[in-house]
Design a protein around this motif. Sequence first.
Motif, PDB file in Angstrom:
ATOM      1  N   HIS A 153     -39.757 104.646  65.948  1.00 57.93           N
ATOM      2  CA  HIS A 153     -39.796 105.143  64.574  1.00 57.93           C
ATOM      3  C   HIS A 153     -38.965 104.250  63.654  1.00 57.93           C
ATOM      4  N   ALA A 154     -39.588 103.790  62.574  1.00 61.13           N
ATOM      5  CA  ALA A 154     -38.919 102.861  61.662  1.00 61.13           C
ATOM      6  C   ALA A 154     -37.651 103.460  61.076  1.00 61.13           C
ATOM      7  N   ALA A 160     -36.224  97.086  54.998  1.00 63.34           N
ATOM      8  CA  ALA A 160     -36.462  98.445  55.494  1.00 63.34           C
ATOM      9  C   ALA A 160     -37.184  99.292  54.453  1.00 63.34           C
ATOM     10  N   ARG A 202     -40.847  98.254  54.395  1.00 63.92           N
ATOM     11  CA  ARG A 202     -41.553  98.762  55.571  1.00 63.92           C
ATOM     12  C   ARG A 202     -41.771 100.271  55.492  1.00 63.92           C
ATOM     13  N   ARG A 249     -34.739 103.185  63.411  1.00 62.67           N
ATOM     14  CA  ARG A 249     -34.266 101.800  63.506  1.00 62.67           C
ATOM     15  C   ARG A 249     -33.289 101.479  62.382  1.00 62.67           C
ATOM     16  N   HIS A 260     -31.824  97.583  65.233  1.00 60.45           N
ATOM     17  CA  HIS A 260     -33.232  97.686  64.855  1.00 60.45           C
ATOM     18  C   HIS A 260     -34.126  97.622  66.092  1.00 60.45           C
TER      19      HIS A 260
END
Length: 289
Positions: free
Chosen positions: A222-223, A277, A280, A226, A216
């Motif tokens: 960029h999420a 995740a 988010r 991750r 992560h």
Amino acid sequence: MTLAEWIILALKASLFLVVFSLGLRATLKDIAYLLARPMLLFKSILSMNIVMLGFALAAASVFPLPLPLQIALLGLAMAPVPPILTWKQKRAAGTSSYAISLCVTASFLAIILVPLAVALADAVFQEEYRMPSIRIVPIVLISVIVPLVLGMLVERFAPATAARIAQPVGALGTALLILAALPVIFVTLPAVWVLVGRGLLLFLALFTAFGLLVGHTLGGPHAHDRVVLALATGTRHPGVAMAIAAYNFPDEKAAVAVVLLHVFIGALVAIPYLKFARIRAAPAHDLDR
């Protein structure tokens, strides 16, 4: 065929089916995703193959781990990214192109990186670890390259069929992996149960948790990236890890069971991260609407 041979065949078939289902959704553009992003490729290798190997070597050096657990941790740290996690990456809004490209790239690089990692472990522990590249090539071909290409061919020439069968094939492969792993764990349960009191579950959980954290962190800004790297770092391809264990320590049957047990432990430890995740990722989806 003996029961052991059927179990091995089922494990190979499960991985074949899961990667085949991945190929049913993949394109050449997906596979080339990392080639166009060299920094992300470097971070991916750093996360999966260097940091996690350091974690396994440090754990085995500092703590008096039982040999089967030590073998399993080293094998897992050396193994490439697991195809079985691609469905989790999708559920957690992970970048599908990155997941596909990472699966293929890491598998090819394993031909070089696994023997180097084994040599490093040999230098640290003086245990005469060995894993020649020639032993990795068949695993990569059978479990990754061939089913991926076959799936992509179906997607290319029969896209409607590919879209219809991709999810059921992947689910069948995952179920087959679980069904094949359970008898191995059951048969070796007495030996594995002894290891529980010596930190087995703790270190398997720590391996995944640490891998999730490292992936992560190194996954970039960029999420979605991750998520992919976190899951890929925290859990590994059981086939290569078992091959390393069996090749170097053929009498340590419990090591193979520990590797398979990590499939379940890793999945449990990853659940809170997957929920995190998805939460988010929700605002990003709202912005896209």
